[in-house]
Design a protein around this motif. Structure first.
Motif, mmCIF file in Angstrom:
data_model
loop_
_atom_site.group_PDB
_atom_site.id
_atom_site.type_symbol
_atom_site.label_atom_id
_atom_site.label_comp_id
_atom_site.label_asym_id
_atom_site.label_seq_id
_atom_site.Cartn_x
_atom_site.Cartn_y
_atom_site.Cartn_z
ATOM 1 N N GLU A 488 0.821 -1.209 0.000
ATOM 2 C CA GLU A 488 0.000 0.000 0.000
ATOM 3 C C GLU A 488 0.854 1.257 0.000
ATOM 4 O OE1 GLU A 488 -2.612 -0.518 3.306
ATOM 5 O OE2 GLU A 488 -4.011 -1.740 2.120
ATOM 6 N N ARG A 489 1.900 1.216 0.787
ATOM 7 C CA ARG A 489 2.776 2.383 0.851
ATOM 8 C C ARG A 489 3.445 2.627 -0.502
ATOM 9 N NH1 ARG A 489 6.759 1.816 5.669
ATOM 10 N NH2 ARG A 489 5.358 0.232 6.477
ATOM 11 N N LEU A 490 3.875 1.525 -1.146
ATOM 12 C CA LEU A 490 4.539 1.645 -2.435
ATOM 13 C C LEU A 490 3.551 2.160 -3.482
ATOM 14 C CD1 LEU A 490 7.277 1.222 -3.629
ATOM 15 C CD2 LEU A 490 6.728 -1.142 -4.101
ATOM 16 N N LYS A 491 2.324 1.659 -3.397
ATOM 17 C CA LYS A 491 1.298 2.092 -4.350
ATOM 18 C C LYS A 491 1.079 3.600 -4.253
ATOM 19 C CE LYS A 491 -3.577 1.905 -5.239
ATOM 20 N NZ LYS A 491 -4.864 1.587 -4.634
ATOM 21 N N ASP A 492 1.027 4.067 -3.034
ATOM 22 C CA ASP A 492 0.778 5.497 -2.838
ATOM 23 C C ASP A 492 1.948 6.353 -3.257
ATOM 24 O OD1 ASP A 492 -1.675 4.909 -1.893
ATOM 25 O OD2 ASP A 492 -1.113 5.021 0.234
ATOM 26 N N SER A 493 3.148 5.780 -3.302
ATOM 27 C CA SER A 493 4.273 6.652 -3.616
ATOM 28 C C SER A 493 4.797 6.497 -5.039
ATOM 29 C CB SER A 493 5.400 6.467 -2.593
ATOM 30 O OG SER A 493 5.313 5.253 -1.941
ATOM 31 N N LEU A 494 4.292 5.501 -5.795
ATOM 32 C CA LEU A 494 4.739 5.368 -7.181
ATOM 33 C C LEU A 494 3.889 6.232 -8.093
ATOM 34 C CD1 LEU A 494 5.442 1.580 -7.802
ATOM 35 C CD2 LEU A 494 7.073 3.457 -7.712
ATOM 36 N N PRO A 495 4.534 6.982 -8.990
ATOM 37 C CA PRO A 495 3.737 7.762 -9.938
ATOM 38 C C PRO A 495 3.114 6.809 -10.955
ATOM 39 C CG PRO A 495 6.076 7.987 -10.397
ATOM 40 C CD PRO A 495 5.967 7.135 -9.177
ATOM 41 N N ARG A 496 1.975 7.168 -11.474
ATOM 42 C CA ARG A 496 1.344 6.309 -12.477
ATOM 43 C C ARG A 496 2.167 6.342 -13.754
ATOM 44 N NH1 ARG A 496 -4.826 7.887 -12.777
ATOM 45 N NH2 ARG A 496 -5.490 5.774 -12.464
ATOM 46 N N GLN A 497 2.135 5.227 -14.461
ATOM 47 C CA GLN A 497 2.895 5.126 -15.705
ATOM 48 C C GLN A 497 1.920 4.895 -16.852
ATOM 49 O OE1 GLN A 497 6.544 4.781 -15.335
ATOM 50 N NE2 GLN A 497 6.376 4.975 -13.130
ATOM 51 N N LEU A 498 2.468 4.705 -18.026
ATOM 52 C CA LEU A 498 1.617 4.423 -19.183
ATOM 53 C C LEU A 498 1.034 3.020 -19.101
ATOM 54 C CD1 LEU A 498 3.475 5.997 -22.190
ATOM 55 C CD2 LEU A 498 1.104 6.379 -21.506
ATOM 56 N N PHE A 499 1.548 2.223 -18.234
ATOM 57 C CA PHE A 499 1.093 0.838 -18.118
ATOM 58 C C PHE A 499 0.761 0.558 -16.656
ATOM 59 C CE2 PHE A 499 5.600 1.425 -18.097
ATOM 60 C CZ PHE A 499 6.003 0.817 -16.931
ATOM 61 N N ILE A 501 1.007 -1.197 -13.130
ATOM 62 C CA ILE A 501 2.096 -1.799 -12.361
ATOM 63 C C ILE A 501 1.497 -2.671 -11.273
ATOM 64 C CG2 ILE A 501 4.174 -1.399 -10.987
ATOM 65 C CD1 ILE A 501 4.023 1.529 -11.958
ATOM 66 N N ALA A 502 1.953 -3.901 -11.247
ATOM 67 C CA ALA A 502 1.515 -4.783 -10.177
ATOM 68 C C ALA A 502 2.578 -4.758 -9.081
ATOM 69 C CB ALA A 502 1.348 -6.199 -10.689
ATOM 70 N N GLN A 543 -1.733 3.056 -29.401
ATOM 71 C CA GLN A 543 -1.467 3.265 -27.981
ATOM 72 C C GLN A 543 -1.592 1.951 -27.205
ATOM 73 O OE1 GLN A 543 -4.335 5.287 -25.539
ATOM 74 N NE2 GLN A 543 -2.732 6.464 -24.504
ATOM 75 N N ALA A 544 -2.622 1.188 -27.542
ATOM 76 C CA ALA A 544 -2.846 -0.084 -26.847
ATOM 77 C C ALA A 544 -1.675 -1.026 -27.063
ATOM 78 C CB ALA A 544 -4.135 -0.730 -27.346
ATOM 79 N N GLU A 545 -1.178 -1.062 -28.315
ATOM 80 C CA GLU A 545 -0.026 -1.925 -28.594
ATOM 81 C C GLU A 545 1.208 -1.473 -27.835
ATOM 82 O OE1 GLU A 545 0.363 -1.865 -32.803
ATOM 83 O OE2 GLU A 545 -1.160 -3.408 -33.054
ATOM 84 N N GLY A 546 1.390 -0.174 -27.858
ATOM 85 C CA GLY A 546 2.528 0.392 -27.121
ATOM 86 C C GLY A 546 2.480 -0.007 -25.660
ATOM 87 N N LYS A 547 1.286 0.060 -25.112
ATOM 88 C CA LYS A 547 1.124 -0.276 -23.698
ATOM 89 C C LYS A 547 1.499 -1.720 -23.430
ATOM 90 C CE LYS A 547 -2.500 2.686 -21.963
ATOM 91 N NZ LYS A 547 -3.926 2.624 -21.629
ATOM 92 N N LYS A 548 1.029 -2.593 -24.365
ATOM 93 C CA LYS A 548 1.298 -4.015 -24.179
ATOM 94 C C LYS A 548 2.809 -4.244 -24.113
ATOM 95 C CE LYS A 548 -1.596 -6.893 -26.571
ATOM 96 N NZ LYS A 548 -1.777 -7.461 -27.928
ATOM 97 N N LYS A 549 3.486 -3.557 -25.057
ATOM 98 C CA LYS A 549 4.922 -3.702 -25.130
ATOM 99 C C LYS A 549 5.577 -3.218 -23.835
ATOM 100 C CE LYS A 549 8.251 -2.610 -28.746
ATOM 101 N NZ LYS A 549 8.315 -1.636 -29.851
ATOM 102 N N LEU A 550 5.132 -2.042 -23.438
ATOM 103 C CA LEU A 550 5.709 -1.489 -22.218
ATOM 104 C C LEU A 550 5.514 -2.410 -21.034
ATOM 105 C CD1 LEU A 550 4.907 2.305 -22.266
ATOM 106 C CD2 LEU A 550 7.124 1.260 -21.845
ATOM 107 N N ARG A 551 4.326 -3.008 -20.991
ATOM 108 C CA ARG A 551 4.028 -3.849 -19.852
ATOM 109 C C ARG A 551 5.001 -5.017 -19.805
ATOM 110 N NH1 ARG A 551 -1.504 -5.771 -20.452
ATOM 111 N NH2 ARG A 551 -1.996 -3.574 -20.546
#
Ligand code: GDP
Ligand code: MG
Length: 570
Positions: A488-499, A501-502, A543-551
């Motif tokens: 939870e702490r990590l979730k709150d402190s990580l900035p959102r990305q294009l993909f 993050i688990a 964009q969707a493809e890019g995301k898949k790749k990034l993930r």
């Protein structure tokens, strides 16, 4: 000063039961400090002591007192009450023949009262029970008297009932010190034997060693030897603590005072060391067990450019507190730093606070851990470590289960005193913390004293808080709640990305907690207002493809802030 008229004593108590306040009154009564001033915890000199209202460093004061026409020299050694500092208590006690055991008239005997009593009892000191705070509305001194009889086997009529705050009956404490505590068995004619029971470091004068003279005399100019290092020094200054240093010509057998002899750091004046005259070697006095650090944490500068400043601050502070151990360490996220060993969590917090207040350092402190031992089974590892049993102070260096016969963890014997209505809940809490019950006893009609053997790791961080708020959900396996909290702490402190993050916490190969940082949707359509629907579709698809790749290949840039938040204690 005649040894028959000297008394060396200490005040011991559970935290907040009034040691420092009683010390203030004793200092006033004997004229060591001005009565007209509003004296509060005069012996607590450190800023951290004043802010937290606790005593960290034991202090010494020599007091003069007239009793039945004779002058007496009373050496008072104040001690910390918290369990983390009990090594300071035993050190202080080694210079004493008796103690005042202070118990709050309202709270009664507490866990640390018991622990401190046994330190004094084992040192075979005279114990004077003092029931303090009789002015409180809910004070029940008779009940506390009975507890003292029951738990310590001391006759109730030996208890002195006082109010340290108001000064009520404090004189009878001094009278009891003279009447009930024996004078030190010390002889001036014997060769010098001085026990170093504490030492502090002064930037200008070097080490100031607090000494108790068991035998002999020491004066300025004497050549002395440290039994521990076998180094020879010339004495520059001797004196008594009043409570500030006051130079004298000599220190005599039976006295407690200080000595400065050009020692450069506190390792040269080991606590427990014996000092003797160069011309007259003696058998050293029995020393002390050295304090063993039981709580380890990583310490890093907030900014790596501060590394050298922090290094020098840590060095200076450990000069004053030799119970802290320092290993160099480094972390991918936090850079170069140290792994420090402390006696307990409060000790760690106090060290940290002193670094910040006295040395202006700002640091990152990681979650504390306890030392483990591993009995190795892998021949390769045994060869590498040159030992079958290794101590691990850093979780990152835990050897793999397949290479280990067994892991060992530190355990502590804990005392809990509680109103009996909580006994059931406390027993459940202890069980959940893997504790083994050793003893249970009623200390009065409705108070119970429990003794448990605890794995230290289970109690080091939050046991006391859980004990205080027994309503919280402790039934679950602790790993789950810890894993969840970190995710939870990590979730709150990580900035959102294009993909997406688990974030997962794993125990071995088992995932025990999971959080997701949702992807943010980059508005690719912002630039194409108006008609062309196929163009819109194309962009969205890309964009969707890019995301898949990034993930798949994407690396998360974890900001340093996030690491700090996750690794920090709170
Ligand atoms: P220590 O932790 O044992 O050194 O305790 P302190 O001397 O710092 O006292 C803890 C608190 O109890 C302070 O707020 C004191 O003012 C208060 N206190 C100490 N003695 C008495 C007393 O005789 N009566 C009352 N009412 N309060 C006291
Ligand atoms: Mg105090």
């Amino acid at each position: 000063f005649p040894v028959e008229n000297t008394r060396n004593f200490s005040i011991i108590a559970h935290v907040d039961h009034g040691k420092s306040t009683l010390a203030d009154r004793l200092l006033e009564l004997t004229g060591a400090i001005d009565k007209t001033k509003n004296n509060k915890q005069v012996l607590d000199k450190l800023q951290v002591e004043r802010e937290r209202g606790i005593t960290v460093k034991a202090q010494t004061a020599s007091l003069f007192y007239n009793y039945e026409g004779k002058q007496y020299l009373l050496n008072l050694i104040d001690t910390p009450g918290h369990v983390d500092f009990s090594y300071e208590v035993s050190r202080s006690l080694s210079a004493c023949q008796g103690v005042l055991l202070v118990v709050d008239a309202n709270e009664g005997i507490q866990a640390q009262t018991v622990a401190n009593f046994f330190l004094a009892f084992e040192a075979q000191l005279s114990i004077i029970p003092v029931i303090n705070k009789i002015d409180l509305k809910n004070a029940d001194p008779e009940r506390v008297e009975k507890q003292i009889e029951k738990v310590f086997d001391i006759p109730g009529d030996e208890c002195i009932k006082i109010s340290a705050k108001l000064g009520t009956n404090v004189e009878s404490v001094l009278d009891a010190v003279i009447k009930r505590i024996p004078f030190p068995k010390a002889h001036c004619r014997n060769p010098l034997r001085a026990l170093v029971f504490d030492s502090t470091f002064d930037q200008y004068r070097g080490v100031i060693a607090n000494v108790a003279l068991f035998d002999g005399v020491v004066s300025k100019g004497d050549k002395i030897v440290s039994a521990h290092t076998q180094k020879t020094y010339e004495v520059n200054e001797v004196g008594v603590l009043n409570p500030n240093e006051q130079p004298t010509h000599k220190l005599y057998a039976g006295q407690v005072g200080y000595l400065i002899a050009g020692m450069k750091d506190v390792t040269e004046a080991q606590i427990g060391d014996t000092l003797y005259l160069h011309k007259q070697p003696v058998e050293p006095l029995p020393g002390f067990k050295s304090a063993k650090p039981m709580v380890f944490a990583g310490m890093y500068p907030v900014d790596q450019s501060e590394y050298n400043n922090l290094k020098s601050a840590i060095e200076k502070l450990t000069l004053n507190d030799s119970s802290v151990v320092v290993h160099r360490d480094s972390s991918l996220a936090l850079g170069a730093g140290w792994r420090l060993g402390f006696l307990g969590l409060l000790h760690m917090e106090v060290f940290n606070q002193r670094l910040e207040q006295e040395y202006n350092a700002s640091v990152i402190l990681t979650t504390p851990t306890v030392p483990y031992k591993a009995v190795l089974s892998s021949a390769k590892l045994i060869k590498e470590y040159r030992e079958k049993e290794i101590t691990i102070i850093n979780p990152a260096q835990f050897p793999d289960k397949s290479k280990v016969t067994e892991y060992l963890e530190p355990v502590v014997l804990g005392t809990i005193i509680t109103p009996d209505e909580y006994t059931g809940k406390i027993m459940m809490l202890c069980q959940a913390r893997r504790a083994v019950q050793k003893n249970m006893m009623y200390i009065d009609q409705n108070r119970v004293m429990l003794k448990y053997l605890f794995p230290l790791n289970e109690i080091v961080v939050d046991f006391y808080d859980s004990l205080k708020s027994l309503s919280s959900g402790y039934a679950r396996d602790k790993a789950y709640s810890v894993g969840k909290a970190i995710c939870e702490r990590l979730k709150d402190s990580l900035p959102r990305q294009l993909f997406e993050i688990a974030i997962q916490a794993a125990l071995g190969s088992k995932i025990i907690a999971r959080e997701t940082v949702k992807a943010y949707r980059k508005n690719v359509l912002a630039k194409c207002y108006g008609g062309d629907i196929t163009r819109k579709m194309k962009l969205l698809k890309r964009q969707a493809e890019g995301k898949k790749k990034l993930r798949k290949v994407g690396n998360v840039e974890v900001p340093k802030d996030a690491f700090i938040k996750v690794l920090k204690t709170q």
